[in-house]
Design an enzyme around this catalytic site. Sequence first.
Site, short mmCIF file in Angstrom:
data_model
loop_
_atom_site.label_atom_id
_atom_site.label_comp_id
_atom_site.label_asym_id
_atom_site.label_seq_id
_atom_site.Cartn_x
_atom_site.Cartn_y
_atom_site.Cartn_z
N THR A 1 0.83 -1.20 0.00
CA THR A 1 0.00 0.00 0.00
C THR A 1 0.86 1.25 0.00
O THR A 1 1.86 1.32 0.70
CB THR A 1 -0.89 0.02 1.27
OG1 THR A 1 -1.78 -1.08 1.23
CG2 THR A 1 -1.68 1.32 1.36
N GLU A 88 10.16 -3.46 -2.30
CA GLU A 88 10.62 -4.61 -1.50
C GLU A 88 11.70 -5.40 -2.24
O GLU A 88 11.48 -5.87 -3.36
CB GLU A 88 9.43 -5.50 -1.15
CG GLU A 88 8.58 -4.88 -0.05
CD GLU A 88 7.26 -5.60 0.19
OE1 GLU A 88 6.84 -6.38 -0.68
OE2 GLU A 88 6.66 -5.36 1.26
#
Lengths: 222, 207
Positions: A1, A88
Amino acid sequence: TMLAVVTSDANVSPDVWTKMVKRVGTKSFNQISVDGDTSTNDSLVCFASGRSGMKQITDENSPEAKQVEEALNAINLGLAKAIAWDGEGATCLFETNVKGAKDDEDARTIARSVICSSLLKAAIFGHDPNWGRIACAAGYAKTKSALDQNRLNIAMGGITLMKDGQPVDFDEKKASTYLKETTSKHGTVVVDIEVGNGSGYGQAWGCDLSYDYVKINAEYTT
Amino acid sequence: ELAHAPIEKQLLPNGPWKVIPNAGVTAPEGFQVSAYKAGLRKSGTRADCALIVADESCSCAGVFTLNAVCAAPVQFCKKQLEVKSTSRAILINAGQANAATGVLGDEDAMTCAKAVSDVTGLDSSDVLLMSTGVIGRRIKMDKFVPAIQALGEHLERSDAASMAAATSICTTDVVRKTLAIEVDINGTKVKFGGMSKGSGMIHPNMG
C-alpha cells in the site's frame, strides 16, 4: 500500500487545488509500480492552508497557479519515486522516459508498461541489458495509437541498444557494467525510449525484481 | 528509527525550489503533527500512528485507489471530500489496513474520526483517515482509541515530530520518506511538505 500526505501554505481555492491534485497524482504516484498489485488503501491527500500570505489563486491558468502546481508535482514526484526506490527487495530505482508518442497519456502508458515487466525487472537484477524485453513491454502497452516498431529507439544508461527498430551492435559488457555499478549503489537505472516524432512525453518508475521480494512477501501475513 | 530516503540527493526533480533540510509536513505554516505507539503492529517496537491537524480550514483534495475492494478509510475520505473540498485533519495508522472488514470496519472508521473530533474539538466532517497494514483485519480499536487521545494531546509543529510521523506510518519500508521544499512566488515564500510510505503491493491506480 502507498499512502501520501502533502501539506502546503499555498493559497489556492478548493476547486483549483482539486484539479491540481488530480493532475499531479496522475503524473507521479500513478506512474510508479513495484509489483503490479493495486492496493485496497492507496491514498494521496493534499492540504493547502493559505498561510503563506500569497493572494488566493482562483485561475488555474495563471502564472502563479503554474508555479504552485510545478512545486506540488515536484514534491509528489520525490515522494513517489522514493516508494519505487524502496520497493521490497529492490537494489535500484528503474526510470523509463518515453518521448515521441502521440500524446502524454500514450507516453505514460508505454513507460509504465516497461517498468512493470517482471522479465525486464529480473534482467536488471541480473545485470542483463536485455533490450528485447524492453521492446516487448513497449509493444504490448495498451496505447490509444498503434506503436510502429520501425520507429523504436531504445537506450539504457545512454548506451543505444536499438535504433529505428533495428538492434544495434552495442558493447554488451559496458551495458552490463552500467547495471552492475548502478545496482551496487542503489542508484537509478535509466531507459530512454523514442516511439516516433509525436509531442507526447511520459515517465514511470519501478525497481528491479530480486530474490528478496519473494522472501519478504512469503513471510508477510496477508 | 528508519534511515531517510535519498529524495533530496537523488529523487527530487530539478527546479526553482529549495530543499528545507530535515523538514516534513510541518514545514509549511499552519500544521501540527504527532506520532504515537499504540501497539497495533505485530512486532510492537515502533510508533504506528500519526495525526496531522491544520490550524485553520484548508483547501483539501485527494485521489484514492480505484480497486473495487477499497478500505473503509478510503470510502470514508471519498464521502467527506465529495461533500466539501476543505478539511482540517488526517489520522493515519499502520498495522491493520481496515480493508475487507465489512460493516464493522466502516463503524471503526467512524469511531476513529469521532475520537479525533473529541480530542481536537474539530467537527468530524473535517477529519480524514488513512490505514495501512494487513488486509482483512480490523484495527485494534481497544489500543487505537486511547492512542488517538494521546496523539491529539501531543500535537506540535517541529521537524522532529514530522520525522516521527513519517516513520510511524511505514510498514515493510526500509527507509522513511519525507521532504519539504520552498519556492518563491512573486516574492512570497511558499512551502510544501510531505510524507509517504510504501514498499510492496505498489501499483497505484488512483482517481
